[in-house]
Each structure stands twice: as structure tokens, then as C-alpha cells.
Write an enzyme that holds these catalytic residues in place. Sequence first.
Site, PDB file in Angstrom:
ATOM      1  N   ASP A 163     -40.891 -42.622 -22.566  1.00 41.16           N
ATOM      2  CA  ASP A 163     -40.600 -41.786 -21.382  1.00 41.16           C
ATOM      3  C   ASP A 163     -41.795 -41.705 -20.426  1.00 41.16           C
ATOM      4  O   ASP A 163     -42.873 -41.267 -20.811  1.00 41.16           O
ATOM      5  CB  ASP A 163     -40.240 -40.392 -21.932  1.00 41.16           C
ATOM      6  CG  ASP A 163     -40.088 -39.305 -20.878  1.00 41.16           C
ATOM      7  OD1 ASP A 163     -40.223 -39.595 -19.683  1.00 41.16           O
ATOM      8  OD2 ASP A 163     -39.823 -38.153 -21.285  1.00 41.16           O
ATOM      9  N   HIS A 214     -41.092 -32.986 -20.045  1.00 38.29           N
ATOM     10  CA  HIS A 214     -41.576 -34.347 -20.321  1.00 38.29           C
ATOM     11  C   HIS A 214     -43.077 -34.334 -20.590  1.00 38.29           C
ATOM     12  O   HIS A 214     -43.832 -33.634 -19.907  1.00 38.29           O
ATOM     13  CB  HIS A 214     -41.292 -35.264 -19.125  1.00 38.29           C
ATOM     14  CG  HIS A 214     -39.836 -35.415 -18.830  1.00 38.29           C
ATOM     15  ND1 HIS A 214     -39.070 -36.421 -19.387  1.00 38.29           N
ATOM     16  CD2 HIS A 214     -39.003 -34.685 -18.061  1.00 38.29           C
ATOM     17  CE1 HIS A 214     -37.823 -36.296 -18.950  1.00 38.29           C
ATOM     18  NE2 HIS A 214     -37.756 -35.255 -18.145  1.00 38.29           N
TER      19      HIS A 214
HETATM   20 ZN   LIG Z   1     -34.044 -37.961 -18.725  1.00 36.49          ZN
HETATM   21 ZN   LIG Z   2     -33.817 -35.076 -20.411  1.00 34.63          ZN
END
Ligand SMILES: [Zn+2]
Ligand SMILES: [Zn+2]
Length: 543
Positions: A187, A361
Site C-alpha cells: 500500500d 494508511h
Molecule cells: Zn484502499
Molecule cells: Zn481501505
Amino acid sequence: MTVRVVPLGGLGEMGRNSLLIEGEREAFLIDGGMMLPDDYMVGVDAVIPDFSPLREVGEKFRGVFLTHGHEDHIGGIPYLVRDFRVPIYGTPLTLELLRGKLEDWGLEGELECIVIDEGEEVNFGEFSFTPYAVPHSIPGGVGFVIRTLEGVVVHSGDFKMPSSLTETGKRVLGEAREEGVSLLLSDSVNAEVPGRAGSEEFVGGRLRDIIAGTSGRFIVATFSSNLARISEVMQAAHENGRKVFISGRGMERSVEVGRKLGYLPPGEEIPVYPVEKSSRYPDDEVVLLTTGAQGEPFSALFLISRGEHRHIFLKGGDTVVLSARMIPGNERAVARLIDGLCRQGARVVYQGVGEVHVTGHGCREDLREMIRMTNPASFVPIHGEYRQLAHHADLAHEEGVENVIIAETGDVLELKGGRVFLNGEVLVRRVMVDGNGVGDVDDQVLKERRDISRSGVVVVSMGLTSDGEVLDGPEFVLHGVTDGETRKRLVEQVREELLEELPHLVRGRSGEEVREAVRVCVRRFFRRHLQRKPVVIPLVRVS
Ligand SMILES: [Zn+2]
Ligand SMILES: [Zn+2]
């Protein structure tokens, strides 16, 4: 054999995350998300991955593994299951959210949903998937350790704080590392952001402080999928002797699902009431949970900010907290929302003014830790726009990863004998969804929409003989061109001018050519008088 890894969306763009992983006899999709349309995509509701490469995969296509229930990971699945009937694997919350979506589409009976559990390997012949739980801004998120005949692949899912993985999660990743991770897909959303992502508990503490210092009503807007945040608000309300009211269908559904799966306190412990009952309680006993933190038109918060909500009128002493990230592109709408709330007399707390939101994130140090925990031979950043992928790639270089590849949607990665390399690309279109239409809006349609939206439309209707004698008209219909007074005057003028020009336009020309000549003549008129270029549609019948 060779294992092919092909991103069908999400690399070099934000949203519609979807990754195809394909062997000799089996193929799987990881996620199938949607993306919000760009400004230039006038009237488009969403952009989804191009699933057409799956047709070539054919019989090998065995299923979809979902990392979590955010729209950018499951939003495209309803479009997928119309064409491909394969089992969908996900955690209970992810599948519950997907079911809700499919119900809206009348598709819920069509699907075989299979629940996966952290640490429980799902084994096929060529591939096996072992999910591990990850902290993110929605519960039920997982990453996957994928064992293939050509090497071990780790797909991070959306994650933050890898150091706070569960014991099972640490074991699953630890075992993968022992075997040797050939490829880490990770990510990249916060690859540009230094430091580490904060925890939900931190935000919970801030919200508690603000509630304790508020004498009026306390209104919190957040994403309805952020059950941890909703839970924090409910607890904070409860501790401060306040009642929880909710507004909006999304929020109602979230509370229902969150309770069912144990992510929210049960109703006997902390009851939740509909917003219309809030007026029966004193201000200092009210907490309202709502959506609309992005300034979405006609959301409850939008109406509150304009003083148009049926049940909530703000006044001095009330506090509104926007406990959500501002999605890029929504800045103006959010600024107007905050202005409106302030104008109604409320104190407004939002990102930048107070620490009332944390990202879901991982930031650079989290991402670095993930690379260290897996120690991959090859690294491909996923889930990000190009600059984010590039920053993440730099980080992997810093960490000494041998083979770092920046791939984009449609690029074909091949994994063979533990080595990863780029090998060509497949055609992956941006499939635009507008109402019931999927993929029928293309660049030409978008151009036509933009042309119309810039200067409006002029329809000119008339009947002519082949000698140029006028049988009826010309009549003009103007839409989106100019206001009533000017319109009246211009229509008279353009009619006169067209009739004057007509003999030249008609002479020696075919019907098609006459129509084009009329179009050009009318367009030129508006350009000269208004410096505008409306779309002119000539309905000219020549008989
Ligand atoms: Zn996402
Ligand atoms: Zn997500």
C-alpha cells in the site's frame, strides 16, 4: 510455469484497486474496487476496473479474495458478478458490506460468499491464500500471504502500524519471511508522508476531551464504515452522560452491521436513537453521529450547514467535529460546509484545527517496517498515484531491496523461480459507469458532454424545398446559452441573418451539406455576438 500478476486498476491512479494473479490452471482476483470520476468525466458516477482480461483467463478463474470492505476495493464487484460467477472470499464484515451492495442491485442470491479467517490457509492446487488481519480505518481488513509454485507473494492490503499486528499476523508474516518472500506488493497511499500513522485510540481521546468541554450539542461527522471511530464516539457519549442519535441511512446500516458483528457496543449497553428524537433532550445530553464530512450535497450535515435540516438547527455552544480525511478534490465543498456551519454559530473542529482524525494508511516508517518484516527479493508498490508509487519505490531502494519495479495498471509482472520482471502489458480501459450504462460512455461522449456544458445547445429547425424555399421555420431552441432577454433578441437576429444567407447556403448543395452549412452559419453568429461556441444541432428537412 510462470505466475502472472496483472494490476487491473489502482496502480498509477487512486481507486479501483484490483489485481489478477494467474497460474497455469488457476487464476484469482484480489479486490475489485471503484474509483471516483475525475472532473472531466461529466456525469459519470464511478470508474471501475476493466474486467475484460478475465475473459481470456476463462475457466481458470476460481475466485475473488477481498482485503476489506472499502469502496475502492469492493465497489466494482457488483459489475464483476454479473459476468463472472465465482466464489468471493472475505472476512465477515467485508462480505456483509458486499451483500448490502448486492441487495441494492438485486444480486444477493447470485453469489457464493466464503468466510476467511486470520491465519487459516485457503488452499488450491497452484495457489494458497493465508489472510492476516491488518489495522486500517475499517475493521475486518486483511493482507494475504500467497504461496505459488514460483514463489511467495505478500499482498499488504490497506494497512497501518505493522508493529501492532496480532500474534497470528506476526506468525503468518514470519513464516513467509522464513520461506523467503519473492514479491511484496504494498500500500503506497502515504508513501510521501514522513513518520508513522496514529492510532484510533488517540482520536478517541481527543474526541473525549472535546465532548467534555462542550456545553451544547456535539455533532460528529465521519465515514459510516469507520466502525472503530463510531465506537469511540458512542463510548465517549456514554461516559459523558449523553445519548447517541444518528442520521442517514449509511450510518443506520453501519450501526446495525457493526453491532451484529460485535464491532460496536450492543443496544442494551449504549442505545442509539433516530435524529428526530434529539429535540426532546437538553443540548448537553445530545451527541449526533452523521455522514457528510465531504460536503456531499443533500447529506444531513450539508443541510444542517445551510439551516435547512428538518430537526437540527445549530446555535452558539454547539460543536461540530469533522472526523474524517478530506478526499482530494472535495476541498471547496468542504470549505463551504465549514463556512456554513460556522455561520450557523457552531464551533467547528476539523483536520488542521484539531487532531480529530488519523489516517488508515501507514506512513513512511510504517511502510519501511513492512519491508523489513517481509524482507522481499522484489518489491512492487501498489495502491497509489504515480508519485506515491515512486516515493514508495525509493523507500524500498533505501532498504536495500534488490529488485524494485514501478508498474502501472495494465502492466504484466511475471514471477518465475522467485524472480519478478515486467513483461508487456494488457489493454485495460477506464470503464465508466453512468446510471445503468457500463462502459458505454467513452472519450467522444465525454467530449460532447463537455462541449454542451461549456456553452449550451442551439437547436435550429426548418423545412426547405430543394430550391431553397422555406416551408417552415426557422425555429430556434436555446438551452444553457443565455438568459431570457438576450435570448429573445438574439433569436430574432439569428433568424433574420439565416434567412438572408439561405440562398447562398442552399445553392447546388445536397441535404447533408445544407444542414452543415446552416450549422456553421448559426454557430458563427453566436460566436460573433457572444464569444461563445454553443453546440448547434440543425434539424433541417429538405424536400
Ligand atoms: Zn484502499
Ligand atoms: Zn481501505
